[in-house]
Design a protein around this motif. Structure first.
Motif, PDB file in Angstrom:
ATOM      1  N   SER A 120      -4.930   5.152 -16.127  1.00  0.00           N
ATOM      2  CA  SER A 120      -5.421   5.874 -14.962  1.00  0.00           C
ATOM      3  C   SER A 120      -4.486   7.040 -14.665  1.00  0.00           C
ATOM      4  O   SER A 120      -3.274   6.875 -14.637  1.00  0.00           O
ATOM      5  CB  SER A 120      -5.465   4.943 -13.747  1.00  0.00           C
ATOM      6  N   ASN A 138      -3.356   0.512 -14.545  1.00  0.00           N
ATOM      7  CA  ASN A 138      -3.907   0.036 -15.827  1.00  0.00           C
ATOM      8  C   ASN A 138      -3.015   0.439 -16.996  1.00  0.00           C
ATOM      9  O   ASN A 138      -3.390   1.220 -17.861  1.00  0.00           O
ATOM     10  CB  ASN A 138      -5.336   0.540 -16.042  1.00  0.00           C
ATOM     11  N   GLN A 164       2.951  -3.615 -11.773  1.00  0.00           N
ATOM     12  CA  GLN A 164       1.911  -3.523 -12.802  1.00  0.00           C
ATOM     13  C   GLN A 164       2.528  -3.305 -14.187  1.00  0.00           C
ATOM     14  O   GLN A 164       2.057  -3.875 -15.180  1.00  0.00           O
ATOM     15  CB  GLN A 164       0.939  -2.389 -12.466  1.00  0.00           C
ATOM     16  N   GLU A 168       2.250  -5.959 -17.437  1.00  0.00           N
ATOM     17  CA  GLU A 168       1.755  -5.558 -18.761  1.00  0.00           C
ATOM     18  C   GLU A 168       2.767  -5.903 -19.852  1.00  0.00           C
ATOM     19  O   GLU A 168       2.407  -6.426 -20.897  1.00  0.00           O
ATOM     20  CB  GLU A 168       1.426  -4.066 -18.803  1.00  0.00           C
TER      21      GLU A 168
END
Length: 187
Positions: A120, A138, A164, A168
């Motif tokens: 994003s 993301n 985030q 990941e």
């Protein structure tokens, strides 16, 4: 730039020593992942706001040398560790997170580039927590050999970007030791 004395650097050594000596601030993400920052955002805000200008390259390099480089020289760990800069896309002619990451190179830290990118392109700059929650970054991670990881970003505000990124990296089976940021925007 600060004291207006003649200097061949953008910030003279005297001002760097007197005004830009890093401290160590700590937060935790996900209840256990430490985030270490070297400055309070409000103390260096005017310098951080140069990041999307030509001058920003020089300012970020000076800040990174005074903090990230000094940290890396004193860091010891039994395994080779890699450092990943968050979203190190080149903007305004350079990547501010890559500048920070580069200064971590040492006998036990190997900086890696273009390994942790957000799919994003939504900017979080100046946005509130709700906006950040509704617009996840993301992240996507490319492979590398090291198992132990340090995640690098310039500023921690709400902690969502780093959370985030950590998730990941962990989802890919890697061990996040901690995160490093230049500045903590928490009041």
């Amino acid at each position: 730039m600060v004291c207006e004395d003649l200097s061949f650097k953008h910030i003279c050594k005297t001002c760097q020593n007197e005004l830009l000596s890093p401290s160590f601030y700590k937060r935790k993400l996900l209840g256990k992942i430490p985030v270490y920052s070297f400055y309070k955002y409000q103390d260096i805000e005017s310098l951080l706001l140069t990041k999307h200008t030509d001058l920003g390259y020089y300012i970020y390099t000076i800040l990174a040398q005074n903090s990230f480089s000094a940290f890396a020289q004193g860091f010891k760990y039994e395994n080779k560790v890699c450092s990943l800069s968050v979203d190190d896309h080149t903007k305004s002619g350079y990547s501010h997170t890559a500048i920070l990451n580069k200064q971590l190179e040492s006998s036990c830290i190997k900086p890696r580039y273009a390994k942790l990118r957000a799919l994003s392109s939504t900017s979080y700059s100046g946005k509130d927590y709700q906006f950040r929650l509704l617009n996840p970054r993301n992240f996507q991670m490319k492979t590398f050999e090291e198992e132990d990881v340090i995640i690098v970003d310039d500023i921690i505000t709400t902690g969502l970007t780093l959370t985030q990124a950590v998730q990941e990296v962990q989802n890919q089976g890697k061990n996040v030791l901690f995160c490093l940021t230049l500045a903590d925007a928490r009041k």
